[in-house]
Write a protein that holds these residues in place. Structure first.
Motif, PDB file in Angstrom:
ATOM      1  N   GLN A 186      36.877  40.777  43.986  1.00 24.10           N
ATOM      2  CA  GLN A 186      37.983  41.347  43.993  1.00 24.10           C
ATOM      3  C   GLN A 186      38.115  42.059  42.599  1.00 24.10           C
ATOM      4  O   GLN A 186      38.319  43.276  42.199  1.00 24.10           O
ATOM      5  N   ALA A 187      37.949  41.054  41.357  1.00 19.36           N
ATOM      6  CA  ALA A 187      38.089  41.498  40.216  1.00 19.36           C
ATOM      7  C   ALA A 187      36.880  42.421  39.750  1.00 19.36           C
ATOM      8  O   ALA A 187      37.311  43.500  38.940  1.00 19.36           O
ATOM      9  N   CYS A 188      35.757  42.104  40.352  1.00 18.16           N
ATOM     10  CA  CYS A 188      34.735  43.020  39.802  1.00 18.16           C
ATOM     11  C   CYS A 188      35.010  44.521  40.352  1.00 18.16           C
ATOM     12  O   CYS A 188      34.749  45.510  39.823  1.00 18.16           O
ATOM     13  N   ARG A 189      35.467  44.432  41.843  1.00 17.59           N
ATOM     14  CA  ARG A 189      35.887  45.948  42.272  1.00 17.59           C
ATOM     15  C   ARG A 189      37.014  46.609  41.437  1.00 17.59           C
ATOM     16  O   ARG A 189      36.913  47.979  41.165  1.00 17.59           O
ATOM     17  N   GLU A 190      38.027  46.031  41.146  1.00 22.38           N
ATOM     18  CA  GLU A 190      39.065  46.446  40.226  1.00 22.38           C
ATOM     19  C   GLU A 190      38.600  46.951  38.721  1.00 22.38           C
ATOM     20  O   GLU A 190      39.213  47.927  38.193  1.00 22.38           O
ATOM     21  N   LEU A 191      37.622  46.357  38.211  1.00 23.11           N
ATOM     22  CA  LEU A 191      37.148  46.576  36.833  1.00 23.11           C
ATOM     23  C   LEU A 191      36.098  47.268  36.824  1.00 23.11           C
ATOM     24  O   LEU A 191      35.543  47.799  35.781  1.00 23.11           O
ATOM     25  N   GLY A 192      35.166  47.739  37.973  1.00 23.19           N
ATOM     26  CA  GLY A 192      34.114  48.353  38.205  1.00 23.19           C
ATOM     27  C   GLY A 192      32.879  47.662  37.623  1.00 23.19           C
ATOM     28  O   GLY A 192      31.948  48.351  36.982  1.00 23.19           O
ATOM     29  N   VAL A 193      32.747  46.452  37.758  1.00 21.87           N
ATOM     30  CA  VAL A 193      31.859  45.414  37.505  1.00 21.87           C
ATOM     31  C   VAL A 193      31.081  45.289  38.513  1.00 21.87           C
ATOM     32  O   VAL A 193      31.483  45.026  39.653  1.00 21.87           O
ATOM     33  N   THR A 194      29.454  45.235  38.227  1.00 23.14           N
ATOM     34  CA  THR A 194      28.551  44.956  39.112  1.00 23.14           C
ATOM     35  C   THR A 194      28.462  43.448  39.573  1.00 23.14           C
ATOM     36  O   THR A 194      28.331  42.913  38.496  1.00 23.14           O
ATOM     37  N   LEU A 195      28.359  42.866  40.747  1.00 19.01           N
ATOM     38  CA  LEU A 195      28.226  41.655  41.059  1.00 19.01           C
ATOM     39  C   LEU A 195      26.674  41.539  41.346  1.00 19.01           C
ATOM     40  O   LEU A 195      26.332  42.007  42.152  1.00 19.01           O
ATOM     41  N   VAL A 196      26.143  40.808  40.495  1.00 23.36           N
ATOM     42  CA  VAL A 196      24.410  40.451  40.720  1.00 23.36           C
ATOM     43  C   VAL A 196      24.507  39.098  41.323  1.00 23.36           C
ATOM     44  O   VAL A 196      24.860  38.074  40.604  1.00 23.36           O
ATOM     45  N   ALA A 197      24.063  39.246  42.467  1.00 19.24           N
ATOM     46  CA  ALA A 197      23.881  37.910  43.077  1.00 19.24           C
ATOM     47  C   ALA A 197      22.475  37.070  42.849  1.00 19.24           C
ATOM     48  O   ALA A 197      21.443  37.591  43.378  1.00 19.24           O
ATOM     49  N   PHE A 198      22.665  35.804  42.166  1.00 18.84           N
ATOM     50  CA  PHE A 198      21.320  35.279  42.096  1.00 18.84           C
ATOM     51  C   PHE A 198      21.398  33.982  43.049  1.00 18.84           C
ATOM     52  O   PHE A 198      22.196  33.662  43.896  1.00 18.84           O
ATOM     53  N   SER A 199      20.115  33.557  43.441  1.00 21.66           N
ATOM     54  CA  SER A 199      19.625  32.584  44.450  1.00 21.66           C
ATOM     55  C   SER A 199      20.329  33.174  45.734  1.00 21.66           C
ATOM     56  O   SER A 199      21.125  32.366  46.463  1.00 21.66           O
ATOM     57  N   PRO A 200      20.067  34.163  46.150  1.00 21.32           N
ATOM     58  CA  PRO A 200      20.563  34.962  47.463  1.00 21.32           C
ATOM     59  C   PRO A 200      20.151  34.506  48.736  1.00 21.32           C
ATOM     60  O   PRO A 200      20.606  34.801  49.807  1.00 21.32           O
ATOM     61  N   VAL A 201      18.907  33.522  48.608  1.00 22.17           N
ATOM     62  CA  VAL A 201      18.446  33.116  49.875  1.00 22.17           C
ATOM     63  C   VAL A 201      18.841  31.369  49.904  1.00 22.17           C
ATOM     64  O   VAL A 201      17.764  30.718  50.493  1.00 22.17           O
TER      65      VAL A 201
END
Length: 337
Positions: A186-201
């Motif tokens: 939610q904070a990322c959406r509000e601030l325009g920050v990309t969420l980079v997902a590591f260990s996605p599997v």
């Protein structure tokens, strides 16, 4: 492969996490194989490459610089600072250390500027404002283009963003690690920050490649992770069987289901799976073109989540350090899960 925005950069929606080529899962990959995997990743459409100075104590950055340096205009490079002093693994977020780390990373990466530079971990002794201030100085000096943070809470992200715009926040995120959903997304959406997902599997588990801990080689970090052992492992293997069946139903591999699920969760998410296998490079890249129906996303959510996965992410001491970054509200949500 579809593309997404990471600040000013348009990158492949599925990037490439370089760590495993140098550390984390049992030492350094033979140079010839590591070269081949990175070149295959580039050919497969990956344009976002993630490394860090601590991966192999500089080995990974040197590898990326050597193999991908000639392709610099085509790619976006992310690296990280603040988690290595000399040949020791230690967190140090002081401005002097951040700036020294950057100078050494630039040399290893064989580049004049790093596109996205993360504070790998925040040491809590240094105010986050001071750490981000040092990174902002590096932006002003033209040594880095944008600033990222890794594994911090929504509250810390907001404090940091008030000092200088944060481009990306990197967190572990997959069907079996849902911490970002407690407030960070939610904070990322509000601030325009990309969420980079590591260990996605799920550190390979959800792809079916880490179900037997007796096969972990020396230096594999998963050997100390509770989810991969004992009763927790047996419980999680039952989830894996059901997840594999769900992937078959969806017409993709389990790894692709993880990656496509992440892309479906939010249009601002970019994931960075890693591998030392060229066949898996192609498999992961193909997931960037898979669009999951909402009902499949819902089935994944219901099957594997914070309530159904058994075991913590890390051993007790490491887990305590990670949990200390949660706000009271986030901690309460996690405890209730």
């Amino acid at each position: 492969m579809q593309t997404r925005r990471v600040g000013p950069f348009e990158v492949s929606a599925i990037g490439f996490g370089c760590m495993g080529l140098s550390s984390g899962y049992g030492g350094k990959t033979p140079w010839w194989r590591a070269d081949r995997v990175l070149k295959d990743a580039l050919d497969a459409g990956h344009t976002f490459f993630d490394t860090a100075m601590v991966y192999g104590f500089g080995h990974n950055e040197k590898l990326v610089g050597r193999v991908l340096g000639k392709h610099r205009p085509r790619i976006t490079i992310a690296s990280k600072c603040g988690m290595m002093v000399g040949k020791e693994r230690r967190i140090d977020s002081t401005p002097a250390n951040i700036k020294a780390n950057c100078e050494s990373s630039l040399k290893r990466l064989n580049t004049d500027v790093i596109d996205l530079y993360y504070l790998h971990r925040w040491d809590k002794r240094t105010p986050i404002e001071d750490a981000v201030g040092a990174l902002a100085d590096l932006v002003a000096e033209g040594k880095i283009r944008t600033i990222g943070l890794s594994e911090v809470s929504a509250a810390t992200l907001r404090r940091a963003h008030a000092v200088h715009p944060i481009t990306a926040l990197q967190n572990e995120y997959s069907p079996w690690t849902r911490n970002p959903e407690l407030g960070v997304m939610q904070a990322c959406r509000e601030l325009g920050v990309t969420l980079v997902a590591f260990s996605p599997v799920g550190r390979g588990f959800l792809a079916g490649g880490a179900s037997d801990p007796s096969k972990f080689v020396k230096g594999d970090m998963r050997a100390g992770m509770p989810r991969f052992h004992g009763e927790a492992l047996q419980a999680n293997l039952k989830l894996l069987a059901a997840f594999t069946a769900l992937a078959r139903e969806a017409g993709c591999t389990p790894a692709q289901l993880c990656l496509a699920w992440l892309l479906a969760k939010d249009p601002t998410i970019v994931s960075i799976p890693g591998t030392t296998n060229s066949a898996h490079v192609a498999e992961n890249a193909a997931a960037g073109d898979i669009v999951l129906p909402p009902e499949v996303v819902a089935k994944v959510d219901a099957l594997i989540n914070e309530r159904t996965v058994t075991g913590s992410r890390y051993p007790p001491n490491m887990q305590k350090a990670v949990d200390s970054e949660l706000t009271p509200a986030e901690a309460a949500a996690q405890a209730a899960a």
